[in-house]
Design an enzyme around this catalytic site. Structure first.
Site, PDB file in Angstrom:
ATOM      1  N   ARG A 232       0.865  -1.188   0.000  1.00  0.00           N
ATOM      2  CA  ARG A 232       0.000   0.000   0.000  1.00  0.00           C
ATOM      3  C   ARG A 232       0.901   1.237   0.000  1.00  0.00           C
ATOM      4  NH1 ARG A 232      -3.552  -2.729  -1.428  1.00  0.00           N
ATOM      5  NH2 ARG A 232      -5.482  -3.285  -0.356  1.00  0.00           N
ATOM      6  N   GLU A 261      -3.569   8.025  -3.834  1.00  0.00           N
ATOM      7  CA  GLU A 261      -4.048   7.595  -5.162  1.00  0.00           C
ATOM      8  C   GLU A 261      -5.362   8.294  -5.506  1.00  0.00           C
ATOM      9  OE1 GLU A 261      -4.294   3.341  -4.816  1.00  0.00           O
ATOM     10  OE2 GLU A 261      -2.145   3.156  -4.500  1.00  0.00           O
ATOM     11  N   HIS A 279      -1.854   1.082  -9.369  1.00  0.00           N
ATOM     12  CA  HIS A 279      -2.451   0.107  -8.435  1.00  0.00           C
ATOM     13  C   HIS A 279      -3.167  -1.010  -9.215  1.00  0.00           C
ATOM     14  CE1 HIS A 279      -4.251  -0.470  -4.141  1.00  0.00           C
ATOM     15  NE2 HIS A 279      -4.062  -1.629  -4.753  1.00  0.00           N
TER      16      HIS A 279
END
Ligand code: NAP
Length: 313
Positions: A232, A261, A279
């Site tokens: 992450r 993000e 991602h």
């Protein structure tokens, strides 16, 4: 009288996969939060939430749904779900482990190869016609490097297995030493970083692991070190990473995930020693379907009072 499955109100928090949307729509009464942001009109109807890495179920959402009994996340990570709140209210939680392990660990190796071998930069070199003026510059070898893995869980172990096939040596940090593994264990991340050439972050994001890759860890990895993050974004102190890359205190980075993000630090965009992804660690057609099927199977199990397939809470 028992309620039918098609009467069960299921709320998706954000657009995920169109296949999952269709499956949920076919079986349950589907509501889409992004099409009705205030949510107040349907809050009484919702008995389950389907979240993802963009939006899970925070305390505010949970409190706003008086009949909520289940949160199923279309992800293995559950950092976007308030687990304490779920426990307090007796809400069940399920995730999608295992089915995505291959893809995410493939991605980690791909990012390491792309970063060291400068695959994206070389692709640009050819596309832009620069090959006619000379050869691409030398890059760095991946095979045989020492790899340090933060989080030797399902994905971390799969990365280690793949890296071993490249002749890499493996060391790791986790909360606990794995007695069934021959890899070298470091009880702190600074020591792990000081003793590897490529550091890969693949642990869960929790309060303890937020910024686990900080200035000291980056310093220990050093100017020849490479950081790969497929865990992450918030595992890494991003401003520290950016300044280390700009100042040459780190050789390069392969990043699938970011702190805010979809915002990526502007400074990274111009760096050739950095490979950036949006991602997409588990985003293949095959795995996306398997994750969606697992979300649906967990919801059905919950509604039919059967054991959840992959329970978190
Ligand atoms: P997992 O099997 O539960 O592994 C999690 C690992 O994190 C475990 O090894 C655990 O250590 C370690 N960990 C937890 N707290 C730690 C701490 N304080 N310090 C060091 N290590 C710690 O989960 P997984 O299936 O491998 O998934 C790992 C993570 O990958 C997920 O949580 C998710 O955030 C991320 N992920 C990213 C993508 C993507 O698209 N980029 C896709 C899927 C997953 P112990 O073994 O000692 O408990």
């Amino acid at each position: 009288m028992a309620r039918k499955l098609e009467d069960m109100g299921v709320l998706m928090t954000s657009p995920m996969s169109s296949y999952l949307e269709r499956q949920l729509d076919d079986r349950f009464k589907l509501f889409k939060l992004w099409e009705s942001p205030s949510g107040t009109r349907f809050s009484d109807s919702i008995v389950a939430v389907v979240g993802d890495t963009k939006m899970g179920a925070d305390a505010e959402l949970i409190e706003s749904l008086p009949h909520l009994g289940m949160v199923a996340t279309y992800s293995v990570g559950f950092d976007k779900i308030d687990l304490d709140k779920c426990r307090e209210k007796g809400i069940r939680v399920a995730n999608t482990p295992d089915v995505l392990t291959d893809d995410v660990s493939d991605t980690a190796i791909g990012l390491a190869l792309a970063t060291l071998r400068k695959i994206c930069a070389c692709d640009g070199f050819v596309r832009n016609g620069l090959w006619k003026s000379g050869d691409f510059h030398l890059c760095s070898k991946f095979s045989g490097k020492s790899i340090g893995i933060i989080g030797l869980g399902r994905i971390g172990s799969a990365i280690a297995k793949r890296a071993e096939a490249f002749g890499c040596t493996i060391s790791y940090n986790s909360r606990s030493k794995k007695h069934n593994s021959n890899y070298t264990y470091y009880s702190n991340v600074v020591d792990l970083a000081a003793n590897c050439q490529i550091l890969i972050a693949s642990c869960a994001l929790t309060q303890e692991t937020r910024h686990i890759v900080n200035r000291d860890v980056i310093g220990a990895l050093g100017p020849k070190g490479i950081l790969i993050n497929i865990g992450r974004g918030a595992l890494v102190d991003e401003p520290e990473l950016v300044s280390a890359l700009l100042q040459g205190r780190l050789a390069g980075a392969g990043l699938d995930v970011f702190e805010n993000e979809p915002v990526v630090p502007e400074a990274l965009l111009g760096l050739e020693n950095v490979v950036l992804q949006s991602h997409v660690g588990s985003d293949t057609v095959e795995t996306s379907k398997a994750m969606a099927d697992l979300v649906v199977a967990n919801l059905e199990a919950y509604f039919l009072n059967k054991p959840l397939l992959t329970p978190v809470v």
